[in-house]
Design an enzyme around this catalytic site. Structure first.
Site, PDB file in Angstrom:
ATOM      1  N   HIS A 168       7.185   6.966   4.600  1.00 49.13           N
ATOM      2  CA  HIS A 168       6.449   6.454   3.448  1.00 49.13           C
ATOM      3  C   HIS A 168       5.666   7.609   2.819  1.00 49.13           C
ATOM      4  CE1 HIS A 168       3.534   6.186   6.789  1.00 49.13           C
ATOM      5  NE2 HIS A 168       2.716   6.651   5.874  1.00 49.13           N
ATOM      6  N   THR A 182      -3.513   6.845   9.813  1.00 50.14           N
ATOM      7  CA  THR A 182      -4.478   7.060   8.730  1.00 50.14           C
ATOM      8  C   THR A 182      -4.846   5.756   8.026  1.00 50.14           C
ATOM      9  OG1 THR A 182      -2.794   7.481   7.040  1.00 50.14           O
ATOM     10  CG2 THR A 182      -3.555   9.386   8.327  1.00 50.14           C
ATOM     11  N   HIS A 196       5.189  10.953   5.088  1.00 46.79           N
ATOM     12  CA  HIS A 196       5.026  10.707   6.525  1.00 46.79           C
ATOM     13  C   HIS A 196       6.295  10.125   7.109  1.00 46.79           C
ATOM     14  CE1 HIS A 196       0.360  10.434   6.132  1.00 46.79           C
ATOM     15  NE2 HIS A 196       0.799  11.677   6.231  1.00 46.79           N
ATOM     16  N   HIS A 203       2.059   8.967   0.432  1.00 42.81           N
ATOM     17  CA  HIS A 203       0.692   8.790  -0.075  1.00 42.81           C
ATOM     18  C   HIS A 203       0.591   9.654  -1.323  1.00 42.81           C
ATOM     19  CE1 HIS A 203      -0.785   6.967   3.763  1.00 42.81           C
ATOM     20  NE2 HIS A 203       0.207   7.700   4.270  1.00 42.81           N
ATOM     21  N   HIS A 253       0.780  -1.231   0.000  1.00 41.96           N
ATOM     22  CA  HIS A 253       0.000   0.000   0.000  1.00 41.96           C
ATOM     23  C   HIS A 253       0.811   1.279   0.000  1.00 41.96           C
ATOM     24  CE1 HIS A 253      -0.965  -2.247   3.853  1.00 41.96           C
ATOM     25  NE2 HIS A 253      -0.063  -1.413   4.244  1.00 41.96           N
TER      26      HIS A 253
END
Ligand code: B30
Ligand code: ZN
Length: 261
Positions: A93, A202, A120, A95, A67
């Protein structure tokens, strides 16, 4: 790895996370929309003290976990919050969006504006002996976040090595090694001013133990760099990993503070 939660497909898409992970419908969830008009200026919030964030020699593992792309960070990296709590870095990581060239994918939004992507840097309270231990503690975690924007004045060379390595981890479970890392260079030039609030992970299990610090200034990447970030890795369905961001959550009765007047 946890059960197969997703953002938009299958039985455990983000609206159904609470079925398996009840905390995901809690009252202090992340991300949120940061409404600048309603943010409280707090002059006692000092700059974050980031140590070991600069140039580091050694090997840093970077993995496609299905992910996101995640880089493991060394325990020599620390962040001290304005309340004096010291945190140890664990991983960073990203998003992003990218399902079409128009779709942004930051998690936090500013006055309703979604940015291209978001970094993040995940930390755990140094008073615990490991990330694993800290994960379930009410004062366990802190995330330093930065929003990414498109700026086409040449590429951001501080990201070149990272982006070049994405080709090595196209499939979930694959990993590669970065030799050397400079997180400070990967942050905005001004990494002193931030928005701060109490929230959650999150993603499932959405634990409500995260002290969030979202930097006010942004990280510039060229559109070619953003294209590579958005299109180099695939998920478990062998589809390009796109739009792995959570919708913004209700603020409820939380305060957002800032140290930028
Ligand atoms: S975030 O920064 O709020 N996006 C976790 C850490 C930070 C954030 C979200 C989640 C986390 O530690 N999750 C639990 C661990 N993961 C393993 C993993 O590294 O990635 C278990 C999981 O999801 O089920 Cu895949
Ligand atoms: Zn994240």
């Amino acid at each position: 790895h946890g059960s197969e939660w997703t953002y938009s497909e299958g039985a455990l898409d983000e609206l159904h996370w609470p079925r398996e992970y009840p905390t995901c419908s809690g009252k202090r969830q992340s991300p949120i929309n940061l409404q600048r008009r309603k943010v409280h200026y707090n002059p006692s919030l000092t700059a974050l003290n980031l140590t070991g964030y600069g140039v580091q020699a050694g090997e840093f593992h970077m993995i496609n976990n299905g992910h996101t792309v995640q880089i493991s960070l060394p325990p020599t990296m620390h962040m001290t919050a304005p309340d004096g709590t010291q945190y140890t870095a664990e991983q960073m990581h990203f998003h992003w969006g990218g399902a079409s060239s128009e779709i942004s994918g930051s998690e936090h939004t500013i006055d309703g504006i979604r940015f291209v992507a978001e970094i993040h840097i995940v930390h755990y309270n140094s008073k615990y002996e490991s990330y694993d231990r800290a994960q379930s503690e009410p004062d366990g975690l802190a995330v330093l976040a930065a929003l990414i924007e498109v700026r086409d004045h040449g590429e951001n060379t501080y990201y070149s090595n990272f982006i070049a390595h994405l080709n090595n981890i196209r499939h979930p479970g694959q990993s590669t090694v970065l030799s050397g890392l400079d997180i400070l260079d990967m942050l905005p030039e001004d990494a002193q001013h931030y928005y701060s609030y109490r929230g959650s992970l999150t993603t499932p299990p959405c634990t409500e133990n995260v002290h969030w610090f979202v930097l006010v200034h942004h990280v510039p990447l060229s559109s070619a760099q953003i294209w590579k970030l958005e299109n180099s890795i695939v998920d478990r369905q062998n589809k390009t990993l796109h739009n792995h961001y959570r919708r913004t959550q209700p603020l409820n009765n939380r305060a957002v503070e800032t140290n930028l007047m």
